[in-house]
Design an enzyme around this catalytic site. Structure first.
Site, PDB file in Angstrom:
ATOM      1  CG  ASP A  59      -9.710  14.633  42.314  1.00  0.00           C
ATOM      2  OD1 ASP A  59     -10.541  15.104  41.605  1.00  0.00           O
ATOM      3  OD2 ASP A  59      -9.249  13.565  42.284  1.00  0.00           O
ATOM      4  CB  SER A 116      -6.134  12.092  43.249  1.00  0.00           C
ATOM      5  OG  SER A 116      -6.585  13.425  42.666  1.00  0.00           O
ATOM      6  NE  ARG A 180      -8.414   7.226  38.419  1.00  0.00           N
ATOM      7  CZ  ARG A 180      -8.797   6.466  37.639  1.00  0.00           C
ATOM      8  NH1 ARG A 180      -8.501   5.786  36.873  1.00  0.00           N
ATOM      9  NH2 ARG A 180     -10.257   6.812  37.029  1.00  0.00           N
ATOM     10  CG  ASP A 181      -7.457   8.507  43.013  1.00  0.00           C
ATOM     11  OD1 ASP A 181      -6.538   9.228  42.127  1.00  0.00           O
ATOM     12  OD2 ASP A 181      -8.545   8.336  42.530  1.00  0.00           O
ATOM     13  CD  GLU A 233     -12.455   8.538  39.488  1.00  0.00           C
ATOM     14  OE1 GLU A 233     -11.632   8.576  38.534  1.00  0.00           O
ATOM     15  OE2 GLU A 233     -13.127   9.545  39.712  1.00  0.00           O
ATOM     16  CD1 TRP A 320     -15.044  13.204  37.595  1.00  0.00           C
ATOM     17  CD2 TRP A 320     -14.180  14.789  36.031  1.00  0.00           C
ATOM     18  NE1 TRP A 320     -13.689  13.704  38.163  1.00  0.00           N
ATOM     19  CE2 TRP A 320     -13.370  14.385  37.027  1.00  0.00           C
ATOM     20  CE3 TRP A 320     -13.908  15.643  35.054  1.00  0.00           C
ATOM     21  CZ2 TRP A 320     -11.823  14.844  37.131  1.00  0.00           C
ATOM     22  CZ3 TRP A 320     -12.553  15.984  34.907  1.00  0.00           C
ATOM     23  CH2 TRP A 320     -11.664  15.869  35.902  1.00  0.00           C
TER      24      TRP A 320
HETATM   25  C1  FRU Z   1     -11.085  12.129  40.352  1.00  0.00           C
HETATM   26  C2  FRU Z   1      -9.818  11.541  39.376  1.00  0.00           C
HETATM   27  C3  FRU Z   1      -8.680  10.713  40.029  1.00  0.00           C
HETATM   28  C4  FRU Z   1      -7.637  11.149  39.457  1.00  0.00           C
HETATM   29  C5  FRU Z   1      -7.674  12.664  39.086  1.00  0.00           C
HETATM   30  C6  FRU Z   1      -6.994  13.116  37.747  1.00  0.00           C
HETATM   31  O1  FRU Z   1     -11.560  13.131  39.976  1.00  0.00           O
HETATM   32  O2  FRU Z   1     -10.297  11.188  38.214  1.00  0.00           O
HETATM   33  O3  FRU Z   1      -9.059   9.514  40.173  1.00  0.00           O
HETATM   34  O4  FRU Z   1      -6.485  10.792  40.107  1.00  0.00           O
HETATM   35  O5  FRU Z   1      -8.887  12.913  39.056  1.00  0.00           O
HETATM   36  O6  FRU Z   1      -7.015  14.469  37.656  1.00  0.00           O
END
Ligand code: FRU
Length: 540
Positions: A59, A116, A180-181, A233, A320
Site C-alpha cells: 500500500d 498502513s 487498522r489503517d 481496509e 492479494w
Molecule cells: C492492505 C493491508 C492493510 C495493512 C497492510 C499491511 O493491503 O492489508 O490493511 O495495513 O496491508 O501490509
C-alpha cells in the site's frame, strides 16, 4: 462462495504465515545495479510508474504535500521480495511523476510492524512535537503484532527525512487484533483532526476526532454497507465539489479484500455527507460503487494538503490473490499513475471520475496522429508498425454510429479497440462491446499468466456511450495497462507479463465497421535516471 469469516481466517492465517517465514525466506540482500543498462531496466520493470529499487512493496502510505514536496511512503519489506517485516519506504516528488528514493522512514522494531496509515502537517504544533514555527510532519500508522493492532504516531522535524516514534504510543488502542489503517486529516469547520480507521471484519469505518493527535474520541461508525464480504481496509474520507455546481459532497473510499467470486482485492466508494462526526451515505445501503474495474488497484488513498485543493489518488497495482507470486525477481509491485479525482453528476447519480495527472504529459515523446479513419472488419486493421509499444500513452475516440447509413447499418462492428503487447500469438485486448455497452481488458492471452491460477482474467465494466462515441485513454508500461474510459467515468488497471519482444500495437474491429475519429499515441520517457544516484544523493 466463501463466507466472510472464512475469508478473514484465510487472510489472518496468511499474515501469521508470512510473519513466521519472513526471516528465513526474506533474507535476501540483492545488490542494486548502478549500471546504465540495467538500472530500472530489468524485465517487466515499469518505466514511468513508481516501484521500489528492490524488495517488496504494497500500500501507499502517509501521502502528504509539504514545503514543495509530495511524500509517498509505502508498505515495504526492507529484507525481501515477499510480504514481511513491514516498514514504511519513502520517496518524494515535486511533480507526481518523477520520484526520488529516500531511506526507509519508519522501520519495524522489536517485533512491531509499521502497517498502513497517513501523515499530516501539524502546522500549529497541536501535538507539541514540532520544533519549528512552520510546524512538522506527523505520521499516524498502525502498530502491528500477531496479537494486536493499535494506532501510533511518529514525528519528523526535518521535512520527513528522519522520524521519531512518539514515546506515549499507542495513541488509540481498542485491545483488538484487527483495527487498522488510520487516515487523518484536518477538519477546518471545527478546527480539529479527524481519523477514519477500519474495523476489517465488522465491515465498519470508525471516525474519531482529536485536537492534539494524541487523544482520540470516538464519534461514530459507518457500515456495514455496500460490499460487505471479506474484510475492509484502508479508508479515506474527503470533500469534493460536484463539477459544474456549487454543491459539495463527501467521498468515503474503502478497500475490500475478499475471495467472493474470485474478486480478490478491490475498492469501493460511498458518496454522502460528513458533519465532523458522522458520515451518511446518499445511496441505498446495498449500492456498490467500484473505484476501478480492473483486477489490480488496491489500497488507494489520497494526498493531504495537495496544492490548489486538488484531490490526488494513487493505488497499489496488485491484488492479494497473487501479489506475492507476480514474476519479478529483485523487486515486487508498483504503484499506479497518480490520478486526479472529481465528482460528476450522471443520470444514475453522482459518481467519482478519475483522470491521470496533467504532469504526465511532460514525459511525452515521439507522437503519432491519425484521424477520420474508417476501420473494417478483420484483425490488424491498422498495424502501427513504427511504434515501440512497451512504454506508451494512447488517446482515441471511436464513433460507432457515424457509419450507420441505412445501407450500412448491418455492417457495424460489434466490438473494437486496441491490442497491445501484441506478438505472434499473444496479446492484451482493450475493447469496447457495443451491445453490452461495456469496456473490457482481456489478459488471458498475455503470455505469463501461469504463476497464479487466477491471473488469466478478462475484466469487464459498464460504460454507457449514448452519443455513439467511445473515448479511451490508455497507459501501457512494460508490465501494466491502465485504461481511463469516457473521461474517467471508468478505470481499469491490470498488471500484464508479456514477452518483452511483444511490443506491437494494433487497432481492431470485429463484425463490421467503426470510425476512428482521432488517435494519438506518444512514446513516453522513463522517469528513472540512466544510472543509480549515489548513496550520498539518496541520504540527503
Ligand atoms: C492492505 C493491508 C492493510 C495493512 C497492510 C499491511 O493491503 O492489508 O490493511 O495495513 O496491508 O501490509
Amino acid at each position: 462462495m466463501r463466507t466472510p469469516l472464512l475469508s478473514f481466517l484465510i487472510f489472518s492465517c496468511l499474515l501469521v504465515l508470512y510473519s513466521c517465514t519472513q526471516t528465513a525466506e526474506n533474507a535476501v540482500t540483492t545488490k542494486i545495479s548502478s549500471d546504465s543498462n540495467t538500472y530500472y531496466r530489468e524485465k517487466y520493470r515499469l518505466a514511468y510508474h513508481f516501484s521500489p529499487e528492490q524488495n517488496w512493496m504494497n500500500d501507499p502510505n502517509g501521502l502528504v504535500y509539504y514545503q514543495g514536496e509530495y511524500h509517498l511512503f509505502y508498505q515495504y519489506n526492507p529484507k525481501g521480495t515477499t510480504w514481511g517485516n513491514m516498514s514504511w519506504g519513502h520517496a518524494v516528488s515535486t511533480d507526481l511523476v518523477h520520484w526520488e528514493h529516500l531511506p526507509v522512514a519508519l522501520e519495524m522494531e522489536d517485533g512491531v510492524m509499521i502497517f498502513s496509515g497517513s501523515a499530516v502537517v501539524d502546522r500549529d504544533n497541536s501535538s507539541g512535537l514540532c520544533e519549528s514555527a512552520d510546524g512538522c510532519l506527523i505520521a499516524i500508522y498502525t502498530a502491528h503484532t500477531d496479537e494486536m493492532q493499535n494506532q501510533a504516531i511518529a514525528y519528523s522535524n526535518d521535512k520527513g527525512r528522519t522520524w521519531t516514534k512518539y514515546k506515549g504510543n499507542p495513541v488509540l488502542d481498542l485491545g483488538k487484533k484487527n483495527f487498522r489503517d488510520p487516515k487523518v486529516f484536518w477538519y477546518e469547520p471545527e478546527q480539529k483532526w479527524v481519523m477514519a480507521v477500519a474495523l476489517p471484519q465488522e465491515h465498519q469505518i470508525q471516525f474519531y476526532t482529536s485536537i492534539n493527535l494524541k487523544e482520540w474520541k470516538l464519534m461514530s461508525a459507518f457500515g456495514p454497507q455496500g460490499f460487505v464480504e471479506g474484510i475492509w481496509e484502508c479508508p479515506d474520507l474527503f470533500e469534493l465539489e460536484v463539477a459544474g455546481s456549487n454543491q459539495k459532497k463527501w467521498v468515503l473510499l474503502v478497500s475490500y479484500n475478499t475471495e467472493v467470486e474470485e474478486k480478490g482485492s478491490e475498492m469501493q466508494y460511498f458518496v454522502g455527507d460528513f458533519d465532523g462526526k458522522t458520515f451518511t451515505n446518499d445511496n441505498t445501503n446495498d449500492l456498490v460503487l467500484t473505484l476501478d474495474d480492473g483486477p489490480d488497484f488496491y489500497a488507494g488513498v489520497t494526498w493531504n494538503n495537495a496544492p490548489d485543493n486538488k484531490r490526488l489518488l494513487i493505488g497499489w497495482l496488485n491484488n492479494w490473490k497473487y501479489a506475492n507470486d507476480i514474476p519479478t525477481s529483485t523487486w515486487r509491485s508498483a504503484q499506479s499513475v497518480v490520478r486526479e479525482l472529481a465528482l460528476q453528476e450522471y443520470p444514475e447519480g453522482i459518481r467519482l471520475v478519475q483522470q491521470p495527472v496533467e504532469a504526465l504529459q511532460k514525459i511525452r515523446q515521439a507522437h503519432t496522429h491519425e484521424e477520420n479513419m474508417n476501420l473494417k472488419e478483420g484483425e490488424s486493421v491498422l498495424a502501427l508498425n513504427n511504434i515501440n509499444g512497451t512504454q506508451i500513452e494512447i488517446i482515441a475516440e471511436f464513433a460507432y454510429e457515424s457509419i450507420d447509413t441505412p445501407a450500412e447499418a448491418d455492417m457495424l462492428a460489434a466490438e473494437f479497440g486496441f491490442k497491445v503487447f501484441k506478438g505472434q500469438s499473444q496479446e492484451t485486448v482493450i475493447g469496447y462491446d457495443i451491445a453490452s455497452q461495456s469496456l473490457f481488458v482481456d489478459r488471458t492471452q498475455s503470455v505469463d499468466t501461469t504463476f497464479a491460477g487466477n491471473f488469466a482474467v478478462k475484466s469487464v465494466g459498464l460504460m454507457p456511450t449514448d452519443s455513439g462515441t467511445v473515448k479511451l485513454h490508455i497507459y501501457v508500461d512494460h508490465s501494466s495497462v491502465e485504461v481511463f474510459g469516457e473521461n474517467g467515468y471508468i478505470t481499469m488497471s491490470n498488471r500484464i507479463f508479456p514477452d518483452p519482444q511483444q511490443d506491437g500495437v494494433e487497432v481492431y474491429a470485429i463484425g463490421g465497421k467503426v470510425k476512428l475519429n482521432s488517435l494519438d499515441i506518444w512514446e513516453l520517457a522513463s522517469i528513472w535516471p540512466a544510472t543509480r544516484p549515489s548513496a550520498e544523493a539518496i541520504q540527503k
